[in-house]
Design an enzyme around this catalytic site. Structure first.
Site, mmCIF file in Angstrom:
data_model
loop_
_atom_site.group_PDB
_atom_site.id
_atom_site.type_symbol
_atom_site.label_atom_id
_atom_site.label_comp_id
_atom_site.label_asym_id
_atom_site.label_seq_id
_atom_site.Cartn_x
_atom_site.Cartn_y
_atom_site.Cartn_z
ATOM 1 C CG HIS A 121 58.557 40.974 -26.909
ATOM 2 N ND1 HIS A 121 57.460 41.695 -26.488
ATOM 3 C CD2 HIS A 121 59.629 41.568 -26.345
ATOM 4 C CE1 HIS A 121 57.847 42.678 -25.691
ATOM 5 N NE2 HIS A 121 59.161 42.627 -25.591
ATOM 6 C CG ASP A 122 54.215 40.330 -28.047
ATOM 7 O OD1 ASP A 122 53.480 39.338 -28.153
ATOM 8 O OD2 ASP A 122 54.969 40.512 -27.061
ATOM 9 N N GLY A 139 59.459 45.804 -28.864
ATOM 10 C CA GLY A 139 58.269 44.986 -28.638
ATOM 11 C C GLY A 139 56.978 45.694 -28.978
#
Length: 260
Positions: A121-122, A139
């Site tokens: 994520h991200d 992340g």
């Protein structure tokens, strides 16, 4: 007309360009948008709020736009945005973002992503990057343009890897990697300037000279980082000002300390 194999399951709410090809047993969710001439291989799952650009190729069994592997994620609506002309090989996993940042995982254009790569994520992946088999980006990792990450490498969350950097095989990356540098070993350390990569990209001799001087100041003269940055600024006007600015901008935003 879109070429969708008879065994593929494509939600009628998904938006696919008429030139998209979808292979056998692929699954495409309702909030997916896919641009022209992109090919989705067999058994791929494209889900979540995912936008994919043009001329991409996803080989079989990849999971794209999957939910973040973050225990604090509360099923908020987040996104994955993929650019153009990326090649993604088998069994790759790209997660959507979280609200800890802007809620978007971003993949640029012209990247070569080999089998079993994970983008958490991200993550922000630039353009023209190469990620070898089994590379894992945790992340919030940011990777600059033209970076190369070796096979079976793990990158700690929030690490930044600079443009034109090269990370060696099976590296453990827990600090930021400066632009233009080659890092390798355990513990990880800067070995040299990524001269082979820079020459392939037609860097001029003047630019290469400035980059090598930056390498010497930062990693070979026992200077503090602030002292090295001050010395790097004195190199301006020698034909590598854009590289000096890129390095200084990277160092300004570095939060985890540098691999030295």
């Amino acid at each position: 007309m879109t070429q969708i194999h008879a065994t593929a399951l494509v939600d009628p709410r998904a938006e696919l360009d008429s030139s998209v090809v979808v292979g056998p047993y692929a699954l495409i969710g309702p909030e997916v948008r896919i641009g022209a001439r992109t090919v989705i291989g067999s058994h791929c799952v494209i889900e979540g709020r995912t936008t994919i650009g043009c001329d991409n190729r996803f080989h079989s069994h990849s999971s794209i736009g999957c939910m973040p592997q973050d225990m604090s994620h509360g099923n908020e609506v987040t996104e994955l945005v993929v650019g153009d002309r990326n090649t993604v090989f088998q069994y790759c996993t790209f997660s959507t973002g979280t609200h800890k940042e802007e809620g978007i995982t971003r993949v640029g254009s012209d990247n070569w992503v080999m089998a079993y790569v994970h983008l958490a994520h991200d993550v922000v992946l630039g353009d023209h990057c190469v990620l070898a088999n089994g590379a894992t980006l945790a992340g919030h990792v940011h990777v600059g343009d033209w970076a190369v990450i070796g096979g079976l490498t793990g990158v700690h969350q929030f690490v930044h890897i600079g443009a034109h950097a090269m990370v060696g095989f099976q590296a453990h990356v827990s600090q930021d990697v400066a632009p233009y540098m080659t890092v390798d070993g355990n513990p990880l350390s800067v070995r040299a300037v990524n001269l082979t990569g820079l020459k392939r990209r037609d860097f001029t001799p003047a630019r290469l000279t400035v980059i090598r001087q930056m390498h010497k100041l930062m990693f070979r003269q026992s200077l503090t980082l602030e002292q090295a940055r001050a010395e790097i600024d004195t190199l301006r006007g020698q034909g590598g000002d854009e590289d000096i600015q890129l390095m200084q901008d990277f160092l300004t935003h570095s939060k985890r300390g540098l691999v030295r």
